[in-house]
Design an enzyme around this catalytic site. Structure first.
Site, PDB file in Angstrom:
ATOM      1  N   ARG A 147       5.694  13.835   2.705  1.00 21.42           N
ATOM      2  CA  ARG A 147       5.052  13.163   4.126  1.00 21.42           C
ATOM      3  C   ARG A 147       4.524  14.302   5.191  1.00 21.42           C
ATOM      4  NH1 ARG A 147       7.915   7.846   4.897  1.00 21.42           N
ATOM      5  NH2 ARG A 147       7.130   7.870   7.082  1.00 21.42           N
ATOM      6  N   TYR A 150       0.743  14.533   6.170  1.00 24.38           N
ATOM      7  CA  TYR A 150       0.449  13.689   7.374  1.00 24.38           C
ATOM      8  C   TYR A 150       1.236  14.191   8.638  1.00 24.38           C
ATOM      9  CZ  TYR A 150       0.217   9.250  10.235  1.00 24.38           C
ATOM     10  OH  TYR A 150      -0.067   8.322  11.135  1.00 24.38           O
ATOM     11  N   ASP A 151       2.448  14.388   8.605  1.00 28.53           N
ATOM     12  CA  ASP A 151       3.353  14.763   9.737  1.00 28.53           C
ATOM     13  C   ASP A 151       2.725  16.149  10.249  1.00 28.53           C
ATOM     14  OD1 ASP A 151       4.595  12.869   8.645  1.00 28.53           O
ATOM     15  OD2 ASP A 151       6.559  13.703   8.675  1.00 28.53           O
ATOM     16  N   LYS A 154      -0.852  16.059  11.719  1.00 27.43           N
ATOM     17  CA  LYS A 154      -1.158  15.222  13.372  1.00 27.43           C
ATOM     18  C   LYS A 154      -0.363  16.392  14.319  1.00 27.43           C
ATOM     19  CE  LYS A 154      -2.635  11.059  12.606  1.00 27.43           C
ATOM     20  NZ  LYS A 154      -3.691  10.514  13.472  1.00 27.43           N
ATOM     21  N   VAL A 192       5.330  -1.728   5.634  1.00 27.45           N
ATOM     22  CA  VAL A 192       6.185  -2.682   5.438  1.00 27.45           C
ATOM     23  C   VAL A 192       5.997  -4.021   6.113  1.00 27.45           C
ATOM     24  CG1 VAL A 192       7.368  -2.009   7.675  1.00 27.45           C
ATOM     25  CG2 VAL A 192       8.863  -2.871   5.606  1.00 27.45           C
ATOM     26  N   SER A 194       3.098  -5.684   6.321  1.00 32.06           N
ATOM     27  CA  SER A 194       2.029  -6.206   5.676  1.00 32.06           C
ATOM     28  C   SER A 194       2.547  -6.382   4.118  1.00 32.06           C
ATOM     29  CB  SER A 194       0.653  -5.549   5.625  1.00 32.06           C
ATOM     30  OG  SER A 194       1.024  -4.002   5.192  1.00 32.06           O
ATOM     31  N   GLY A 212      17.880  -0.470   3.132  1.00 36.22           N
ATOM     32  CA  GLY A 212      17.112  -1.538   4.127  1.00 36.22           C
ATOM     33  C   GLY A 212      17.883  -1.178   5.583  1.00 36.22           C
ATOM     34  N   THR A 215      15.557   1.856  10.410  1.00 35.47           N
ATOM     35  CA  THR A 215      15.093   1.147  11.387  1.00 35.47           C
ATOM     36  C   THR A 215      13.993   1.597  11.840  1.00 35.47           C
ATOM     37  OG1 THR A 215      15.890   2.601  13.348  1.00 35.47           O
ATOM     38  CG2 THR A 215      17.423   0.759  12.619  1.00 35.47           C
ATOM     39  N   ARG A 282      14.089   5.103  14.069  1.00 35.98           N
ATOM     40  CA  ARG A 282      12.779   5.391  14.960  1.00 35.98           C
ATOM     41  C   ARG A 282      12.967   4.242  16.196  1.00 35.98           C
ATOM     42  NH1 ARG A 282       7.714   5.511  11.846  1.00 35.98           N
ATOM     43  NH2 ARG A 282       8.467   7.644  11.273  1.00 35.98           N
TER      44      ARG A 282
HETATM   45  P1  NAD Z   1      -6.126   2.190   8.891  1.00 35.22           P
HETATM   46  O1  NAD Z   1      -5.840   3.313   7.580  1.00 35.22           O
HETATM   47  O2  NAD Z   1      -6.105   1.185   8.858  1.00 35.22           O
HETATM   48  O3  NAD Z   1      -7.163   3.073   9.465  1.00 35.22           O
HETATM   49  C1  NAD Z   1      -7.695   4.717   9.475  1.00 35.22           C
HETATM   50  C2  NAD Z   1      -9.249   4.587   9.421  1.00 35.22           C
HETATM   51  O4  NAD Z   1      -9.732   5.804   9.386  1.00 35.22           O
HETATM   52  C3  NAD Z   1      -9.644   3.785   8.110  1.00 35.22           C
HETATM   53  O5  NAD Z   1     -10.888   2.803   8.550  1.00 35.22           O
HETATM   54  C4  NAD Z   1     -10.310   4.884   7.390  1.00 35.22           C
HETATM   55  O6  NAD Z   1     -11.327   4.348   6.473  1.00 35.22           O
HETATM   56  C5  NAD Z   1     -10.702   5.868   8.284  1.00 35.22           C
HETATM   57  N1  NAD Z   1     -10.651   7.521   7.783  1.00 35.22           N
HETATM   58  C6  NAD Z   1      -9.867   7.837   7.009  1.00 35.22           C
HETATM   59  N2  NAD Z   1      -9.973   9.194   6.911  1.00 35.22           N
HETATM   60  C7  NAD Z   1     -11.230   9.360   7.067  1.00 35.22           C
HETATM   61  C8  NAD Z   1     -12.224  10.540   7.181  1.00 35.22           C
HETATM   62  N3  NAD Z   1     -11.744  11.483   6.572  1.00 35.22           N
HETATM   63  N4  NAD Z   1     -13.388  10.177   7.966  1.00 35.22           N
HETATM   64  C9  NAD Z   1     -13.621   9.056   8.470  1.00 35.22           C
HETATM   65  N5  NAD Z   1     -12.788   7.975   8.521  1.00 35.22           N
HETATM   66  C10 NAD Z   1     -11.599   8.210   7.859  1.00 35.22           C
HETATM   67  O7  NAD Z   1      -4.761   2.966   9.804  1.00 35.22           O
HETATM   68  P2  NAD Z   1      -4.294   2.355  11.367  1.00 35.22           P
HETATM   69  O8  NAD Z   1      -3.116   1.925  11.553  1.00 35.22           O
HETATM   70  O9  NAD Z   1      -5.723   1.826  11.955  1.00 35.22           O
HETATM   71  O10 NAD Z   1      -4.412   3.944  12.127  1.00 35.22           O
HETATM   72  C11 NAD Z   1      -5.360   4.555  12.822  1.00 35.22           C
HETATM   73  C12 NAD Z   1      -4.880   5.724  13.668  1.00 35.22           C
HETATM   74  O11 NAD Z   1      -3.744   5.600  13.999  1.00 35.22           O
HETATM   75  C13 NAD Z   1      -4.596   6.874  12.570  1.00 35.22           C
HETATM   76  O12 NAD Z   1      -4.909   8.059  12.922  1.00 35.22           O
HETATM   77  C14 NAD Z   1      -3.206   6.821  12.249  1.00 35.22           C
HETATM   78  O13 NAD Z   1      -2.358   7.958  11.998  1.00 35.22           O
HETATM   79  C15 NAD Z   1      -2.543   6.245  13.968  1.00 35.22           C
HETATM   80  N6  NAD Z   1      -1.300   5.742  13.841  1.00 35.22           N
HETATM   81  C16 NAD Z   1      -1.234   4.720  13.542  1.00 35.22           C
HETATM   82  C17 NAD Z   1      -0.159   3.931  13.435  1.00 35.22           C
HETATM   83  C18 NAD Z   1       0.357   2.392  12.896  1.00 35.22           C
HETATM   84  O14 NAD Z   1       1.524   2.043  13.171  1.00 35.22           O
HETATM   85  N7  NAD Z   1      -0.817   1.735  12.920  1.00 35.22           N
HETATM   86  C19 NAD Z   1       1.071   4.450  13.890  1.00 35.22           C
HETATM   87  C20 NAD Z   1       0.874   5.824  14.186  1.00 35.22           C
HETATM   88  C21 NAD Z   1      -0.297   6.543  14.215  1.00 35.22           C
HETATM   89  N1  UDP Z   2       9.544  -0.238   3.454  1.00 35.04           N
HETATM   90  C1  UDP Z   2      10.284  -1.044   2.563  1.00 35.04           C
HETATM   91  N2  UDP Z   2       9.437  -1.813   1.895  1.00 35.04           N
HETATM   92  C2  UDP Z   2       8.227  -1.759   1.763  1.00 35.04           C
HETATM   93  C3  UDP Z   2       7.544  -0.880   2.566  1.00 35.04           C
HETATM   94  C4  UDP Z   2       8.360  -0.004   3.403  1.00 35.04           C
HETATM   95  O1  UDP Z   2      11.571  -1.147   2.707  1.00 35.04           O
HETATM   96  O2  UDP Z   2       7.525  -2.651   0.785  1.00 35.04           O
HETATM   97  C5  UDP Z   2      10.400   0.621   4.466  1.00 35.04           C
HETATM   98  C6  UDP Z   2       9.940   2.035   4.373  1.00 35.04           C
HETATM   99  O3  UDP Z   2      10.741   3.020   3.336  1.00 35.04           O
HETATM  100  C7  UDP Z   2      10.332   2.801   5.678  1.00 35.04           C
HETATM  101  C8  UDP Z   2       9.886   1.473   6.737  1.00 35.04           C
HETATM  102  O4  UDP Z   2       9.950   0.223   5.584  1.00 35.04           O
HETATM  103  O5  UDP Z   2      11.600   2.913   5.969  1.00 35.04           O
HETATM  104  C9  UDP Z   2       8.523   1.651   7.183  1.00 35.04           C
HETATM  105  O6  UDP Z   2       7.738   2.021   6.329  1.00 35.04           O
HETATM  106  P1  UDP Z   2       6.149   2.085   6.517  1.00 35.04           P
HETATM  107  O7  UDP Z   2       5.250   2.656   5.350  1.00 35.04           O
HETATM  108  O8  UDP Z   2       5.821   0.805   7.147  1.00 35.04           O
HETATM  109  O9  UDP Z   2       5.976   3.235   7.588  1.00 35.04           O
HETATM  110  P2  UDP Z   2       6.784   4.444   8.103  1.00 35.04           P
HETATM  111  O10 UDP Z   2       7.774   4.846   7.052  1.00 35.04           O
HETATM  112  O11 UDP Z   2       5.470   5.490   8.093  1.00 35.04           O
HETATM  113  O12 UDP Z   2       7.304   4.240   9.512  1.00 35.04           O
END
Ligand code: NAD
Ligand code: UDP
Length: 320
Positions: A147, A150-151, A154, A192, A194, A212, A215, A282
């Site tokens: 992970r 990503y972590d 960011k 999770v 979707s 499971g 949280t 979380r």
């Molecule tokens: P998403 O994957 O649906 O959207 C990300 C978008 O960024 C996509 O359209 C993708 O094509 C575009 N993208 C990826 N890499 C790219 C690149 N190199 N250049 C141009 N475009 C690029 O995800 P999301 O859930 O809509 O997340 C949007 C933002 O919010 C992300 O930065 C994500 O880290 C942040 N975020 C989302 C959540 C959440 O729960 N949805 C939580 C924490 C942070």
């Molecule tokens: N998860 C799960 N089943 C799935 C997808 C995810 O049990 O089909 C769990 C995953 O292991 C995590 C939580 O659901 O503990 C949230 O996962 P998600 O990928 O949505 O987000 P994140 O882990 O980045 O918070």
């Protein structure tokens, strides 16, 4: 370009959150440029906006875009895959997207004197040993795990935002987004909410990772977008980081049970291996969002899931 409209760049605008944000900003009378490379985004998410004369789409990689011609008033930097399966698919590119993307957008903000908001994440807290997580918590992140691309990407982006503020006086806003769900998530997004909804609607097994008991706290997309709009409207001194999320905390079993009930599905729960470094708990502490933005979520999990299930139901029926 109208002289009277704000010109706003949304990177990642074709993704889940970005498409809702583009729509909201257009509805409020702004000119919007969506920059996306479609890695996880989807043209269908923005198809209904394409005919709007104030909406432009640029296909580009935020890590290496040509921004020399752009003049903007505000930038929302959302470009980055957000689902673990997608950000781990090409982890080097994920780090480049966060780090180079932040540098490129901050340079653009500096040149054009634009305000800029970074979509940071609760993942910067890693597997938190403080619960709930306030912004003052520095986190518990593995630097070399699956992970980490990503972590740490960011986390570095946050560092860059605050250094551009200190060094170049850029007007920055940083939001730490907690798990958000809603329409426009891709059916194969892999996160999770979707996954469970699509599995339940198709009558397939619901895949619980681990036992499971871990949280998450789930925020409906409309609430989150309201938080974005509010932080962008704050004066220059308000930088964040500010947690935006819904404090309602659920185990994955509880989430699965709600999805099964609301879809009236007879899918069975099956248990799969827990991915490495999967955070055990979380929950956002939103004291700062309440105080500085007057923001708190308004849509509970049950009503948000109901809307999201209706969306996926129509998407799956259209695919048949
Ligand atoms: P998403 O994957 O649906 O959207 C990300 C978008 O960024 C996509 O359209 C993708 O094509 C575009 N993208 C990826 N890499 C790219 C690149 N190199 N250049 C141009 N475009 C690029 O995800 P999301 O859930 O809509 O997340 C949007 C933002 O919010 C992300 O930065 C994500 O880290 C942040 N975020 C989302 C959540 C959440 O729960 N949805 C939580 C924490 C942070
Ligand atoms: N998860 C799960 N089943 C799935 C997808 C995810 O049990 O089909 C769990 C995953 O292991 C995590 C939580 O659901 O503990 C949230 O996962 P998600 O990928 O949505 O987000 P994140 O882990 O980045 O918070």
């Amino acid at each position: 370009m109208s002289l009277f409209k704000k010109k706003i760049l949304v990177t990642g605008g074709a993704g889940f959150l970005g498409s809702h944000l583009c729509e909201r900003l257009l509805n409020e009378g702004n000119e919007v440029i969506c920059l996306d490379n479609y890695f996880t985004g989807n043209r269908k998410n923005i198809a209904h906006l394409i005919d709007n004369p104030y909406f432009d789409v640029v296909r580009a990689n935020v890590a290496s875009p040509d921004t020399a011609y752009l003049e903007v008033d505000e930038i929302y930097n959302l470009a980055c895959p957000a689902s673990p399966i997608h950000y781990q698919f090409d982890p080097v590119q994920t780090t480049k997207t966060s780090v180079m993307g932040a540098i490129n957008m901050l340079d653009l903000a500096y040149r054009t004197k634009a305000k800029i908001m970074q979509a940071s994440t609760s993942e910067i807290y890693g597997d938190p040993d403080v619960h709930p997580q306030p912004e003052s918590y520095w986190g518990n992140v593995n630097t070399i795990g699956y992970r980490s691309c990503y972590d740490e990407g960011k986390r570095c982006a946050e560092t860059l935002f605050f250094d551009y503020k200190r060094q170049y006086d850029v007007d920055i806003k940083v939001v730490r987004i907690f798990n958000t769900y809603g329409p426009n998530m891709h059916p194969n997004d892999g996160r999770v909410v979707s996954n469970f909804i699509v599995q339940a609607l198709k009558g397939e097994d619901i895949t619980i990772y681990g036992d499971g008991s871990q949280t998450r706290s789930f925020c409906y997309v409309d609430d989150l977008i309201e938080g974005f709009i509010r932080i962008m409207a704050t004066p220059k001194g308000v930088t964040g980081p500010i947690n935006i999320g819904n404090p309602g905390e659920f185990t994955m079993i509880e989430l699965a049970e709600q999805v099964l009930e609301l879809t009236n599905s007879s899918s069975k729960l099956v248990y799969r291996d827990l991915p490495s470094d999967d955070p055990k708990q979380r929950q956002p502490d939103i004291t700062r969002a309440k105080a500085e933005l007057g923001w708190e979520p308004t849509i509970n999990l049950r009503s948000g899931l109901t809307k999201t299930i209706a969306y996926f139901d129509s998407v799956l029926k259209a695919e048949k």
